[in-house]
Design an enzyme around this catalytic site. Structure first.
Site, PDB file in Angstrom:
ATOM      1  N   LYS A   1      70.841  62.887  14.915  1.00 32.14           N
ATOM      2  CA  LYS A   1      69.394  62.909  14.674  1.00 32.14           C
ATOM      3  C   LYS A   1      68.634  63.459  15.870  1.00 32.14           C
ATOM      4  CE  LYS A   1      67.962  58.590  16.607  1.00 32.14           C
ATOM      5  NZ  LYS A   1      66.893  58.566  17.573  1.00 32.14           N
ATOM      6  N   THR A   2      69.085  63.129  17.097  1.00 31.70           N
ATOM      7  CA  THR A   2      68.387  63.642  18.279  1.00 31.70           C
ATOM      8  C   THR A   2      68.503  65.152  18.360  1.00 31.70           C
ATOM      9  OG1 THR A   2      68.834  61.566  19.453  1.00 31.70           O
ATOM     10  CG2 THR A   2      68.191  63.471  20.794  1.00 31.70           C
TER      11      THR A   2
ATOM     12  N   ASP B   1      60.231  59.481  16.508  1.00 30.56           N
ATOM     13  CA  ASP B   1      61.629  59.062  16.532  1.00 30.56           C
ATOM     14  C   ASP B   1      61.720  57.564  16.254  1.00 30.56           C
ATOM     15  OD1 ASP B   1      64.353  59.250  16.875  1.00 30.56           O
ATOM     16  OD2 ASP B   1      64.293  59.226  19.070  1.00 30.56           O
ATOM     17  N   GLU B   2      62.856  57.109  15.727  1.00 28.56           N
ATOM     18  CA  GLU B   2      63.089  55.680  15.452  1.00 28.56           C
ATOM     19  C   GLU B   2      61.955  55.067  14.628  1.00 28.56           C
ATOM     20  OE1 GLU B   2      65.907  54.612  16.094  1.00 28.56           O
ATOM     21  OE2 GLU B   2      66.691  55.423  17.972  1.00 28.56           O
TER      22      GLU B   2
ATOM     23  N   GLN C   1      69.155  50.505  10.473  1.00 31.09           N
ATOM     24  CA  GLN C   1      69.118  50.077  11.875  1.00 31.09           C
ATOM     25  C   GLN C   1      67.771  49.472  12.248  1.00 31.09           C
ATOM     26  OE1 GLN C   1      71.397  52.522  14.858  1.00 31.09           O
ATOM     27  NE2 GLN C   1      71.330  54.052  13.240  1.00 31.09           N
TER      28      GLN C   1
ATOM     29  N   ARG D   1      78.309  51.292  17.312  1.00 34.20           N
ATOM     30  CA  ARG D   1      78.234  51.706  18.727  1.00 34.20           C
ATOM     31  C   ARG D   1      79.583  52.226  19.193  1.00 34.20           C
ATOM     32  NH1 ARG D   1      73.933  53.111  18.352  1.00 34.20           N
ATOM     33  NH2 ARG D   1      74.269  52.514  16.183  1.00 34.20           N
TER      34      ARG D   1
END
Length: 679
Positions: A32-33, A213-214, A244, A583
């Site tokens: 995504k980044t 973002d997020e 998330q 993670r």
């Protein structure tokens, strides 16, 4: 330049979607980044959008800095006359308020407080209600855009009225001293935009393209600000993952992402489901777990990596045994060439960190606990920061009162209280500048002390103008910060001060002033700290956004993970489990114990229901009525048609692929679980 190079079809589609509202639903490890950065560069380099028309909002300084560096690297060679604004929501609020806070009849020379400062103010108000309760309530009210008067008028009982009164006193203190807390950065920004429609329209036109973002972590206040910022256009691109969303306890509203396509007309949704981080084995258990949630938009992570090691589930008698075994595994990994920085230990509750630390200390394994006392909140560091604040703004009474007698100058609490009383609502520096009144009020001796103090601040400013080296020498010679501490503490605290001055020197070398340095400190978070070559130990909440080759998740028991209790949100707990699992890049280790020591007592709890939902354990999880389950986990007795009865030592994998290591009378064998039955 090909801004789409290295992107998959869905990522490219998201980059090329320019106008209108867009939700990029990005699963864990789906790039995504990279997609967001490519879209930013594409807007500027391919479409020709002026960089100054773009606003990109993140949740950490680390994320915004990384995005800026990578986007600018993609645009190297382009002759840009401006830059896009990439920053956190709160940094945007800070920049906005520096320019427009006068619309609230307040000065732009406000001081931004940290959490420790806010606690001290609340304690000074002498309420019988717990400080943590008051701070939490005030933060909630500000993020709900409720003023003290609105809270007071809507109070349902005496307790709420008491909290509302403290909120009112707290706000009056901040206003009187021109102080802002962290929540004010957004709360006051919203008030100004909401009360000044023409300004809101102007800012909306200025930032014609906004990216967030997020987005799953946004709260109602951030949502309201975004609505105001997009009132003149619909060019809002948000990136996030509903699976998330783990910050409901601090105000994040998952509905912001779940209802995005209803909130913004003609919004488009693009799902990024290809995972580039974790092995298929890890993704299999993560997908199985999160599929049990009902509040989600729905996606399945698709692996792009080759098969790796099975997820390992272990059970131990106690948390001490758990950490003893984990430490041995870490030592073995390190001996095989794995760097400590590529390993993390995660836990659901911060209170579990002590047993983790104790275990690593015994084996002399280097570690760093993320989320412990932050460097810039250490007492000696805050003292130096207060001096720096006064160099920027001598009217900062909050900082003045912290260090006027640190180190001791004979200007104790009684003298300070008298000084505040005599100033009668004025700033202390303003009162001091009226020499005759001040001298008469506090006396010749105290006036001399105060004058020497302000002369010292001026001397430090002058030294810094000459060089940083002169400033540091002057500070060290004139201000003995460490004189307040015991000899046993001085070495560590002295090292902290050296680190602080080194950071300040580095910032000044970049042609940034002390004010920029101080603002960045107030806006920093635990995730902005760089981790050295050591094991990273942290709560699952703090691990979001990070990745490690090897991840150990301890405390996988019902009651700890998931955390059960009144008002608990099982769907958010499950999302936490999903975050913890994803993670890991190469191998995931999960463990539970028969007995865990926590908060002064031992608890005997069953294995986490998540281990069953992720198909990592067979049997049935304990029900809310407390009916026990029979689990084919470590320590269980099992029967094999040929080898007979044995004891389970270790479990690996899940579902039909679950493999079990069993001790059959001294002979250990790996057997598929389907060939075993519980005795």
């Amino acid at each position: 330049m090909d801004f789409l190079k290295g992107l998959n079809a869905r990522q490219s589609e998201a980059v090329e979607c320019i106008d209108g509202a867009l939700l990029i639903l990005a699963g864990a490890g789906s790039g995504k980044t990279k997609t967001l950065i490519s879209r930013l560069a594409y807007l500027i380099g391919a479409v020709g959008i002026p960089p100054s028309s773009i606003l990109c909002l993140t949740f950490t300084n680390k994320a915004s800095n990384e995005m800026r560096e990578r986007a600018m690297a993609m645009l190297r060679g382009f002759d840009l006359d401006s830059q896009p604004l990439l920053c956190t929501f709160h940094k945007f609020g800070l920049l906005f308020l520096k320019r427009y806070i006068s619309l609230l009849d307040r000065g732009a020379n406000f001081v931004l407080l940290d959490s420790d400062d806010c606690k001290k103010i609340i304690k000074s108000l002498e309420s019988k209600i717990a400080t943590s309760t008051l701070l939490s309530a005030i933060s909630f009210y500000k993020n709900a855009t409720l003023s003290p008067s609105e809270v007071l008028s809507g109070a349902r009982d005496g307790e709420e009225r008491k909290i509302a009164k403290v909120y009112e006193e707290y706000q009056e203190y901040l206003l009187r001293n021109n102080l802002l807390d962290f929540d004010d950065l957004l709360y006051l920004t919203y008030l100004i935009l909401e009360q000044n429609p023409s300004l809101a329209s102007h800012i909306s036109k200025k930032y014609a393209y906004i990216m967030v973002d997020e987005y799953q972590d946004t709260n109602p206040l951030q949502y309201k600000i975004l609505r105001l910022l997009t009132q003149e256009h619909s060019n809002l691109c948000v990136v996030g993952d509903d699976d998330q969303s783990i910050y409901g306890w601090r105000g994040a509203d998952i509905r912001n992402i779940l209802e995005f396509t209803q909130d913004f007309p003609n919004a488009k949704m693009i799902k990024l489901e290809q995972n580039y981080r974790s092995t298929p084995e890890i993704l299999r258990v993560a997908n199985a777990l999160i599929s049990k949630n009902s509040q989600r938009l729905g996606k399945v992570l698709e692996p792009t990596l080759e098969n790796g090691e099975e997820v390992e589930v272990s059970v131990y008698e106690s948390d001490r045994e758990e950490m003893r075994a984990i430490s041995k595994k870490i030592i073995a990994l390190h001996k095989s060439g794995v760097s400590y920085k590529d390993i993390a230990i995660l836990y659901r509750l911060n209170g579990m960190a002590k047993s983790v630390e104790d275990g690593l200390l015994k084996e002399r394994i280097p570690y760093k606990v993320i989320g412990s006392i932050r460097f810039y909140e250490r007492s000696e560091v805050k003292d130096v920061i207060s001096y720096l604040r006064l160099m920027v703004n001598p009217s900062d009474d909050f900082s003045l009162l912290r260090v006027i007698n640190r180190p001791k100058r004979g200007f104790g609490k009684a003298s300070q209280d008298k000084l505040i009383s005599l100033a009668r609502g004025r700033r202390i520096y303003e009162f001091f500048c009226n020499e005759s009144e001040c001298k008469e009020g506090i006396g010749e001796k105290n006036y001399k002390t105060l004058k020497e103090f302000f002369d010292l601040i001026a001397e430090l400013k002058e030294a810094l103008k000459h060089s940083f080296e002169r400033f540091e020498d002057t500070f060290s010679q004139r201000i003995d910060i460490l004189s307040e501490y015991a000899i046993s503490e001085k070495e560590e605290r002295g090292s902290n001060l050296k680190e602080l001055f080194a950071s300040l020197k580095e910032e000044i070398a970049k042609n940034r002033g002390i004010e920029d340095f101080l603002n960045d400190l107030s806006l920093s978070s635990d995730l902005d700290v760089e981790v050295e070559n050591s094991i990273s130990c942290m709560s699952v909440h703090l691990s979001k956004g990070l990745e490690f080759d090897y991840v150990f998740v301890v405390g996988c028991e019902n009651g700890f993970f998931p955390l059960l209790g009144d008002g608990g949100d099982m769907e958010e707990e499950r999302r936490l489990g999903y975050v913890a699992f994803t993670r890991a890049k190469k191998k995931l280790f999960l463990s539970y114990t028969h007995m865990r020591f926590y908060r002064g007592k031992s608890s005997c709890l069953p294995p986490s229901k998540f281990l069953f939902e992720a198909n990592l354990l067979q049997g049935e999880s304990e029900t809310s009525e407390g009916v026990g389950e029979r689990v084919m986990g470590s320590g269980a007795m099992v029967r094999h048609k040929i080898f007979g009865v044995g004891r389970v030592i270790e479990v690996s994998g899940g579902g039909k692929e679950m493999r079990v290591r069993v001790n059959f009378g001294g002979n250990e064998r790996w057997i598929l679980s389907s060939f075993l039955e519980l005795v």
